[in-house]
Design a protein around this motif. Sequence first.
Motif, PDB file in Angstrom:
ATOM      1  N   LEU A  55       0.958  14.891  -9.193  1.00  0.00           N
ATOM      2  CA  LEU A  55       0.044  15.743  -8.423  1.00  0.00           C
ATOM      3  C   LEU A  55       0.721  17.055  -8.056  1.00  0.00           C
ATOM      4  O   LEU A  55       0.143  18.134  -8.234  1.00  0.00           O
ATOM      5  N   TRP A  56       1.945  16.962  -7.542  1.00  0.00           N
ATOM      6  CA  TRP A  56       2.673  18.172  -7.173  1.00  0.00           C
ATOM      7  C   TRP A  56       2.921  19.063  -8.390  1.00  0.00           C
ATOM      8  O   TRP A  56       2.759  20.279  -8.324  1.00  0.00           O
ATOM      9  N   MET A  57       3.318  18.454  -9.503  1.00  0.00           N
ATOM     10  CA  MET A  57       3.663  19.218 -10.697  1.00  0.00           C
ATOM     11  C   MET A  57       2.439  19.901 -11.308  1.00  0.00           C
ATOM     12  O   MET A  57       2.570  20.934 -11.969  1.00  0.00           O
ATOM     13  N   MET A  58       1.267  19.331 -11.125  1.00  0.00           N
ATOM     14  CA  MET A  58       0.060  20.009 -11.594  1.00  0.00           C
ATOM     15  C   MET A  58      -0.194  21.282 -10.802  1.00  0.00           C
ATOM     16  O   MET A  58      -0.675  22.278 -11.332  1.00  0.00           O
ATOM     17  N   ILE A  59       0.142  21.244  -9.514  1.00  0.00           N
ATOM     18  CA  ILE A  59      -0.103  22.386  -8.644  1.00  0.00           C
ATOM     19  C   ILE A  59       1.055  23.383  -8.690  1.00  0.00           C
ATOM     20  O   ILE A  59       0.858  24.593  -8.732  1.00  0.00           O
ATOM     21  N   ARG A  60       2.278  22.851  -8.691  1.00  0.00           N
ATOM     22  CA  ARG A  60       3.475  23.694  -8.691  1.00  0.00           C
ATOM     23  C   ARG A  60       4.438  23.249  -9.799  1.00  0.00           C
ATOM     24  O   ARG A  60       5.467  22.636  -9.521  1.00  0.00           O
ATOM     25  N   PRO A  61       4.109  23.530 -11.053  1.00  0.00           N
ATOM     26  CA  PRO A  61       4.949  23.063 -12.168  1.00  0.00           C
ATOM     27  C   PRO A  61       6.350  23.662 -12.190  1.00  0.00           C
ATOM     28  O   PRO A  61       7.244  23.122 -12.842  1.00  0.00           O
ATOM     29  N   ASN A  62       6.557  24.772 -11.492  1.00  0.00           N
ATOM     30  CA  ASN A  62       7.868  25.419 -11.489  1.00  0.00           C
ATOM     31  C   ASN A  62       8.761  24.965 -10.335  1.00  0.00           C
ATOM     32  O   ASN A  62       9.846  25.524 -10.140  1.00  0.00           O
ATOM     33  N   MET A  68      10.078  15.856  -6.820  1.00  0.00           N
ATOM     34  CA  MET A  68      10.906  14.653  -6.830  1.00  0.00           C
ATOM     35  C   MET A  68      11.229  14.187  -5.414  1.00  0.00           C
ATOM     36  O   MET A  68      11.241  12.985  -5.133  1.00  0.00           O
ATOM     37  N   LEU A  69      11.504  15.137  -4.534  1.00  0.00           N
ATOM     38  CA  LEU A  69      11.809  14.776  -3.143  1.00  0.00           C
ATOM     39  C   LEU A  69      10.605  14.121  -2.469  1.00  0.00           C
ATOM     40  O   LEU A  69      10.749  13.145  -1.729  1.00  0.00           O
ATOM     41  N   MET A  70       9.409  14.639  -2.736  1.00  0.00           N
ATOM     42  CA  MET A  70       8.212  14.048  -2.134  1.00  0.00           C
ATOM     43  C   MET A  70       7.918  12.674  -2.728  1.00  0.00           C
ATOM     44  O   MET A  70       7.479  11.765  -2.027  1.00  0.00           O
ATOM     45  N   ALA A  71       8.194  12.505  -4.030  1.00  0.00           N
ATOM     46  CA  ALA A  71       8.017  11.196  -4.654  1.00  0.00           C
ATOM     47  C   ALA A  71       8.971  10.177  -4.024  1.00  0.00           C
ATOM     48  O   ALA A  71       8.584   9.035  -3.752  1.00  0.00           O
ATOM     49  N   ALA A  72      10.218  10.600  -3.779  1.00  0.00           N
ATOM     50  CA  ALA A  72      11.191   9.709  -3.144  1.00  0.00           C
ATOM     51  C   ALA A  72      10.757   9.350  -1.726  1.00  0.00           C
ATOM     52  O   ALA A  72      10.909   8.202  -1.287  1.00  0.00           O
ATOM     53  N   LEU A  73      10.200  10.323  -1.016  1.00  0.00           N
ATOM     54  CA  LEU A  73       9.727  10.075   0.341  1.00  0.00           C
ATOM     55  C   LEU A  73       8.537   9.125   0.334  1.00  0.00           C
ATOM     56  O   LEU A  73       8.439   8.225   1.183  1.00  0.00           O
ATOM     57  N   VAL A  74       7.642   9.287  -0.629  1.00  0.00           N
ATOM     58  CA  VAL A  74       6.502   8.372  -0.768  1.00  0.00           C
ATOM     59  C   VAL A  74       6.995   6.947  -1.005  1.00  0.00           C
ATOM     60  O   VAL A  74       6.512   5.988  -0.383  1.00  0.00           O
ATOM     61  N   ALA A  75       7.963   6.795  -1.911  1.00  0.00           N
ATOM     62  CA  ALA A  75       8.499   5.465  -2.213  1.00  0.00           C
ATOM     63  C   ALA A  75       9.114   4.831  -0.974  1.00  0.00           C
ATOM     64  O   ALA A  75       8.938   3.625  -0.715  1.00  0.00           O
ATOM     65  N   SER A  76       9.830   5.629  -0.185  1.00  0.00           N
ATOM     66  CA  SER A  76      10.459   5.118   1.038  1.00  0.00           C
ATOM     67  C   SER A  76       9.413   4.690   2.063  1.00  0.00           C
ATOM     68  O   SER A  76       9.502   3.604   2.655  1.00  0.00           O
ATOM     69  N   ILE A  77       8.411   5.532   2.269  1.00  0.00           N
ATOM     70  CA  ILE A  77       7.364   5.223   3.256  1.00  0.00           C
ATOM     71  C   ILE A  77       6.543   4.022   2.809  1.00  0.00           C
ATOM     72  O   ILE A  77       6.261   3.113   3.611  1.00  0.00           O
ATOM     73  N   MET A  78       6.161   3.983   1.543  1.00  0.00           N
ATOM     74  CA  MET A  78       5.383   2.854   1.026  1.00  0.00           C
ATOM     75  C   MET A  78       6.150   1.550   1.167  1.00  0.00           C
ATOM     76  O   MET A  78       5.600   0.530   1.603  1.00  0.00           O
ATOM     77  N   SER A  79       7.427   1.562   0.819  1.00  0.00           N
ATOM     78  CA  SER A  79       8.246   0.357   0.902  1.00  0.00           C
ATOM     79  C   SER A  79       8.353  -0.125   2.339  1.00  0.00           C
ATOM     80  O   SER A  79       8.225  -1.328   2.624  1.00  0.00           O
ATOM     81  N   GLY A  80       8.578   0.805   3.263  1.00  0.00           N
ATOM     82  CA  GLY A  80       8.686   0.436   4.672  1.00  0.00           C
ATOM     83  C   GLY A  80       7.386  -0.107   5.233  1.00  0.00           C
ATOM     84  O   GLY A  80       7.384  -1.119   5.952  1.00  0.00           O
ATOM     85  N   GLN A  81       6.261   0.525   4.878  1.00  0.00           N
ATOM     86  CA  GLN A  81       4.973   0.080   5.390  1.00  0.00           C
ATOM     87  C   GLN A  81       4.592  -1.278   4.828  1.00  0.00           C
ATOM     88  O   GLN A  81       4.045  -2.129   5.539  1.00  0.00           O
ATOM     89  N   ILE A  82       4.884  -1.510   3.549  1.00  0.00           N
ATOM     90  CA  ILE A  82       4.574  -2.798   2.934  1.00  0.00           C
ATOM     91  C   ILE A  82       5.401  -3.904   3.576  1.00  0.00           C
ATOM     92  O   ILE A  82       4.912  -5.000   3.843  1.00  0.00           O
ATOM     93  N   ALA A  83       6.684  -3.595   3.848  1.00  0.00           N
ATOM     94  CA  ALA A  83       7.571  -4.596   4.440  1.00  0.00           C
ATOM     95  C   ALA A  83       7.197  -4.897   5.883  1.00  0.00           C
ATOM     96  O   ALA A  83       7.220  -6.055   6.324  1.00  0.00           O
ATOM     97  N   ASP A  84       6.815  -3.858   6.642  1.00  0.00           N
ATOM     98  CA  ASP A  84       6.510  -4.050   8.061  1.00  0.00           C
ATOM     99  C   ASP A  84       5.079  -4.529   8.266  1.00  0.00           C
ATOM    100  O   ASP A  84       4.831  -5.473   9.006  1.00  0.00           O
ATOM    101  N   GLY A  85       4.139  -3.845   7.621  1.00  0.00           N
ATOM    102  CA  GLY A  85       2.747  -4.264   7.662  1.00  0.00           C
ATOM    103  C   GLY A  85       1.971  -3.884   8.908  1.00  0.00           C
ATOM    104  O   GLY A  85       0.803  -4.227   9.044  1.00  0.00           O
ATOM    105  N   ALA A  86       2.611  -3.183   9.862  1.00  0.00           N
ATOM    106  CA  ALA A  86       1.911  -2.799  11.087  1.00  0.00           C
ATOM    107  C   ALA A  86       0.827  -1.767  10.775  1.00  0.00           C
ATOM    108  O   ALA A  86       1.054  -0.834   9.997  1.00  0.00           O
TER     109      ALA A  86
END
Length: 268
Positions: A55-62, A68-86
């Motif tokens: 999604l980011w690369m379609m908007i800002r390909p340069n 990549m940093l936002m993808a890493a942040l998404v992975a971290s947040i998703m993993s934490g939310q799935i593990a915690d479940g609150a």
Amino acid sequence: MRETPPQPPAKWDDLTVRLTSSAVMVVVGAAGVILGGVWFQMLVVFVTAVMVWELWMMIRPNEPTKGMLMAALVASIMSGQIADGALWGMLLFLIVPIIGASQLKTETKMFFIFALGIQLAGWGLVHFRDDYGFTWLLWLMFVVIVTDIFGYFAGKALGGPKFWPAISPKKTWSGTVAGWVGAGFVGFVFTLFTNAGLWVIVISMVLSFAGQMGDIAESALKRRMGVKDSSTLIPGHGGLFDRFDALLGASLFLILVADIFDVPGVVF
């Protein structure tokens, strides 16, 4: 000597590559769905993070580093939310859309909406697998896959009026309706060995439409950004966003059906 004019691409030119890529994705996806637990969670986290990167690369390909940093942040947040479940933890899904939108001068709303939707859909898939089990996630996947297959072959073979030419010039009414019919058949098959009742046929067809709208939404985004595919990761299909856009729409719809509405005769 007279030159032979270039021949137009055959109608089914992309079929072999498309089917091969589809087979690989089906095997990987089926393995994750069957194994469930942390394996399915990791698969969803990976796919979700890659789609936000696309999604980011379609908007800002340069600016690939920010993507990549936002993808890493998404992975971290998703993993934490799935593990915690609150439930309150779902507010964390706003972090990447807000950060990403703040880095953009244009398409801020577009990035915010799509980035949030991708994360919610990914969370919904994990939630649905954990709460309702393998059978119903398999149903969801079959509805999306059969809709795509029926729509592809009917559209290629029958052609006819376009469904929404301004946004998705290749999608026809024949393929769209064929997708609904295929999804209804999937629902009927599942009534034979589950306790869902006949209403699941109707829900399957509406779910098919929701998936098609996910596809349409991504097509509108690509047309707005002037790109053919979200990326080139998957031969014959483009990127993960191109392949799973329908699953995103279906997942978001299913969150409403399973968690908000009490549908008579359907027990997930």
